[in-house]
Design an enzyme around this catalytic site. Structure first.
Site, PDB file in Angstrom:
ATOM      1  CD  GLU A 252      -2.778  -0.991   2.536  1.00 16.98           C
ATOM      2  OE1 GLU A 252      -2.654   0.013   3.278  1.00 16.98           O
ATOM      3  OE2 GLU A 252      -3.531  -1.941   2.803  1.00 16.98           O
TER       4      GLU A 252
ATOM      5  NE  ARG B 273      -2.626   5.211 -24.192  1.00 15.39           N
ATOM      6  CZ  ARG B 273      -1.599   4.673 -24.816  1.00 15.39           C
ATOM      7  NH1 ARG B 273      -1.800   3.899 -25.854  1.00 15.39           N
ATOM      8  NH2 ARG B 273      -0.378   4.890 -24.409  1.00 15.39           N
TER       9      ARG B 273
ATOM     10  CG  HIS C 191      -4.591  10.545 -25.998  1.00 14.52           C
ATOM     11  ND1 HIS C 191      -3.603  10.559 -26.961  1.00 14.52           N
ATOM     12  CD2 HIS C 191      -5.447   9.555 -26.363  1.00 14.52           C
ATOM     13  CE1 HIS C 191      -3.842   9.625 -27.864  1.00 14.52           C
ATOM     14  NE2 HIS C 191      -4.957   9.006 -27.519  1.00 14.52           N
TER      15      HIS C 191
ATOM     16  CG  ASP D 152      -3.085  10.497 -36.310  1.00 17.42           C
ATOM     17  OD1 ASP D 152      -3.285  11.718 -36.133  1.00 17.42           O
ATOM     18  OD2 ASP D 152      -2.801   9.719 -35.391  1.00 17.42           O
TER      19      ASP D 152
ATOM     20  CE  LYS E 153      -1.937   5.902 -37.342  1.00 19.35           C
ATOM     21  NZ  LYS E 153      -2.200   7.299 -37.059  1.00 19.35           N
TER      22      LYS E 153
ATOM     23  CB  ALA F 211       8.108   3.710 -31.453  1.00 23.11           C
TER      24      ALA F 211
ATOM     25  CB  THR G 151       2.020   4.977 -35.309  1.00 27.26           C
ATOM     26  OG1 THR G 151       0.971   4.105 -34.907  1.00 27.26           O
ATOM     27  CG2 THR G 151       1.471   6.031 -36.256  1.00 27.26           C
TER      28      THR G 151
END
Length: 327
Positions: free
Chosen positions: A42, A99, A134, A173, A196, A228, A230
């Site tokens: 913890e 994400r 993001h 992209d 892509k 990496a 892409t």
């Protein structure tokens, strides 16, 4: 007496070097805290100095190990709240769990970004500061103020210092076109786009390049580099189309799995990242990877928040274009 007497900065174990560099810019000492673990794993946090009524910043990225670093923020925030800190800001340069920001149709998945936003708020955090989220819409998951600052001024300063010839900015992209266009505009140069299709997560297939890159120095800009895959495929496609050099500038150096080896053995001439995430030993040893520190920009942002000054001023288009926004 310190230059900013009401401002205090604490950090956990995620990126202490960045925190030290930030407080050095502010000419203050890093707040003293004991951050460790109990015998069962913890997270254990104890503040070692008085924070009553102070404007406190917890500077900690939620990079790997993501769960431990997130829990350090939450437990430190709780400790600060119980110690009567005046205001608590979570300065999270790299915001993990970003994400999963939506629930795709017919998918039984969480919206993790919203869950983390709720956790941070429930822990007593009054404000959040992050760098290059993001997905910008994550700001809307919070019911407290969120400052999403951009690393663009730092990256542009480094790009200008290199004095590249015949430069063209490349978006990896379609989703990154807005970022790439802003960089191209600031540099007064052309823009190319890589079209892509991604058949599954972390796998990308380069399909087409929109724009003439023959004989040019190609500058790929992105918010993060993960596996990496892409990036390396994009570099190969650009070289096949006649690019003279391929450079990549990104804010967050996640470098999962074999990312560093891929970069080392790819067509990429140089990768420049910021220090929102500490580099691994392998990344530090890679001759193709270099760091442009974001510590100065973060320090100025903390100073502005502490003094109730405008943060958006740092990203005024004219100031960014000239580099005058950096301290």
């Amino acid at each position: 007496m310190a230059a900013y007497d009401s401002l205090m900065v604490f950090t956990g174990t995620a990126n202490p070097e960045l925190a030290q560099n930030v407080v050095k810019h502010l000419d203050i000492s890093l707040g003293r805290a004991d951050v460790g673990k109990f015998s069962d794993g913890e997270v254990a946090v104890e503040l070692l100095e008085n924070v009553r009524g102070r404007d406190v910043f917890i500077l900690q990225s939620t990079c790997a190990p993501t769960n431990d670093n997130l829990m350090e923020i939450l437990t430190m925030a709780d400790a600060l709240k119980r110690a009567s800190a005046g205001r608590i800001t979570a300065a999270i340069p790299y915001f993990g769990y970003a994400r999963q920001d939506r629930r795709p149709r017919s998918a039984r998945v969480p919206i993790s970004a919203k869950l983390v936003a709720n956790m941070l708020t429930s822990a007593g955090i009054d404000r959040v500061l992050t760098v290059d989220l993001h997905a910008d819409q994550i700001q809307g998951f919070f019911d407290i103020p969120v400052d999403n600052v951009y690393a663009t001024p730092v990256l542009l300063k480094d790009i200008r210092a290199q004095r590249f010839d015949d430069l063209i900015v490349v978006s990896p992209d379609v989703g990154g076109v807005v970022r790439a266009r802003a960089v191209a505009k600031a540099l007064n140069t052309d823009l190319a786009i890589i079209d892509k299709r991604r058949p599954k997560a972390n796998v990308a297939e380069v399909m087409n390049i929109i724009g003439d890159v023959s004989g040019r120095t190609c500058l790929i800009v992105d918010d993060m580099i993960d596996t990496a895959n892409t990036l390396c495929k994009a570099a190969s496609a650009l070289k096949e189309r006649g690019a003279e050099r391929v450079l990549a500038y990104a804010t967050h150096a996640i470098f999962s799995g074999q990312a560093v080896d891929r970069i080392k053995n790819s067509d990429i001439d140089m990768v420049v990242v910021t220090d929102t995430i500490p580099l691994t030993a392998a990344a530090k040893a890679c001759p193709n990877i270099r760091v442009a520190s974001i510590a100065g920009l973060l320090a100025e942002t903390l100073r502005r928040i502490n003094n109730e000054e405008s943060v958006s001023y740092l990203f005024n288009e004219e100031l960014v274009a000239t580099g005058a926004c950096l301290p």
